[in-house]
Scaffold this active site. Structure first.
Site, PDB file in Angstrom:
ATOM      1  N   ARG A 241       0.863  -1.190   0.000  1.00 51.45           N
ATOM      2  CA  ARG A 241       0.000   0.000   0.000  1.00 51.45           C
ATOM      3  C   ARG A 241       0.899   1.240   0.000  1.00 51.45           C
ATOM      4  O   ARG A 241       1.875   1.324   0.742  1.00 51.45           O
ATOM      5  CB  ARG A 241      -0.909   0.008   1.238  1.00 51.45           C
ATOM      6  N   GLU A 270      -4.073   7.107  -5.573  1.00 51.25           N
ATOM      7  CA  GLU A 270      -4.163   6.392  -6.844  1.00 51.25           C
ATOM      8  C   GLU A 270      -5.451   6.797  -7.562  1.00 51.25           C
ATOM      9  O   GLU A 270      -6.470   6.991  -6.931  1.00 51.25           O
ATOM     10  CB  GLU A 270      -4.148   4.872  -6.597  1.00 51.25           C
ATOM     11  N   HIS A 289      -0.859  -0.390  -9.918  1.00 51.86           N
ATOM     12  CA  HIS A 289      -1.480  -1.307  -8.953  1.00 51.86           C
ATOM     13  C   HIS A 289      -1.907  -2.602  -9.656  1.00 51.86           C
ATOM     14  O   HIS A 289      -3.080  -2.986  -9.671  1.00 51.86           O
ATOM     15  CB  HIS A 289      -2.677  -0.643  -8.277  1.00 51.86           C
TER      16      HIS A 289
END
Ligand code: 8YV
Length: 329
Positions: A241, A270, A289
């Site tokens: 994360r 993000e 991601h």
């Protein structure tokens, strides 16, 4: 009467069909171009009538939950559960299911892809070739660094961290250091992993890989001081994360040479803004991601999450529970 399930992330058709055999399904997906905030409001409205919900990548707040009196279970299509207030869900007797095991190997592959691509400058040099700049044998100015035989420090040796240790030790002959709340005897016996304090891991590792979940305790656990304590030749890898790292401190450390490079699949915010200084740095590999993002694994995650939800609503879920204390409520 069938339970009402809100689906807030697109599901493979076969998984959606399976859900529809067990529940009345309400699909709540963002309209094209809909702002995140507007979608959160629409999702909150949909949850008011829901017994269960399945999705990912959206923060489900206590305020949204407070408006959902029938909600009994949420199934996230992810291993990370930082989009939820677990204590609030548990207090309300709501089960949170997640998908830990099914994504372990694919995510560990992504982490090691970042190790290799950052160390050997794969993205930078592939773009250099595409730009037609390759005019002769390359020289030291284009060399990368070795991965085999180096020291990898894994912060958090859980499922993904363990799979990463296997790749590093058995695949690349690397020395494995790790931090973890508990000793991982399997990794120590099988991969020669050594459990150390974070300070020692940061000082000795050529690659520091962050594999801890995002919690109040891990938020910004890697800041300016930690980055300064790393080798100047070291590379930071984060596919867990973004907020585990103080991103502003990381940008400064990469810019002033405190750190040699970074391989990042996650970011504090993000999607990463196009004007992020990280994207202008040649010593940074930035991915959107993609940790678990393979066709096979994302299908398996969705199927696992759907099965988790069906079993939770039937009162028979016994695995993949992120807040097991709820069973005692
Ligand atoms: C998911 C992830 O792909 O599992 C997690 O926690 O971050 C990724 O594997 C992402 O959350 C979207 O589902």
């Amino acid at each position: 009467m069938q339970p009402v399930i809100v689906v807030y992330k697109p599901l493979p058709q076969d998984v959606l069909d399976d859900l529809r055999r067990h529940a009345q399904v309400v699909v709540c997906e963002p309209a094209p171009g809909q702002a995140r905030e507007a979608f959160s409001v629409a999702l909150g409205d949909a949850l008011v009538h829901a017994d269960g919900a399945i999705g990912a990548s959206v923060k489900i707040t206590p305020e949204m939950i407070a408006r959902a009196p029938r909600l009994k279970a949420i199934s996230t299509i992810s291993v990370g559960v930082d989009n939820f207030d677990l204590a609030d869900l548990t207090r309300r007797g709501i089960v949170l299911a997640h998908t830990p095991d099914v994504l372990t190997e694919s995510t560990a592959d992504t982490v090691f892809a970042l190790v290799l691509s950052t160390a050997r400058r794969v993205v930078e040099l592939a773009e250099w070739v595409k730009a037609g700049a390759w005019q002769g044998s390359i020289g030291p100015e284009h060399y990368g660094v070795d991965v085999h035989g180096k020291t990898i420090g894994i912060v958090g040796l859980g499922r993904i961290g363990g799979a990463l240790a296997r790749r590093a030790a058995l695949g690349f002959g690397m020395r494995v250091l790790y931090t973890n709340r508990h000793a991982n005897e399997t990794a120590e016996r099988t991969y020669g992993a050594t459990r150390v304090e974070l300070s020692e891991l940061l000082a000795q590792s050529d690659f520091v890989c962050l594999q801890v979940p995002l919690t109040p305790q891990t938020r910004h656990m890697i800041g300016a001081a930690q980055l300064r304590s790393m080798k100047r030749s070291a590379i930071l890898i984060n596919a867990s994360r973004g907020a585990i790292v103080d991103e502003a401190a990381l940008i400064a450390a990469l810019a002033d040479g405190t750190l040699a490079g970074a391989g990042l699949d996650v970011f504090e915010h993000e999607p990463l803004m196009a004007d992020s200084p990280l994207l202008a740095m040649r010593n940074v590999v930035a991915l959107p991601h993609i940790g678990s993002a393979t066709h096979e694994t994302r299908h398996a995650m969705a199927a696992c999450a759907a099965r988790n939800l069906i079993d939770a609503l039937a009162g028979r879920l016994s695995r993949n529970i992120a807040n097991p204390e709820v069973l005692a409520v």
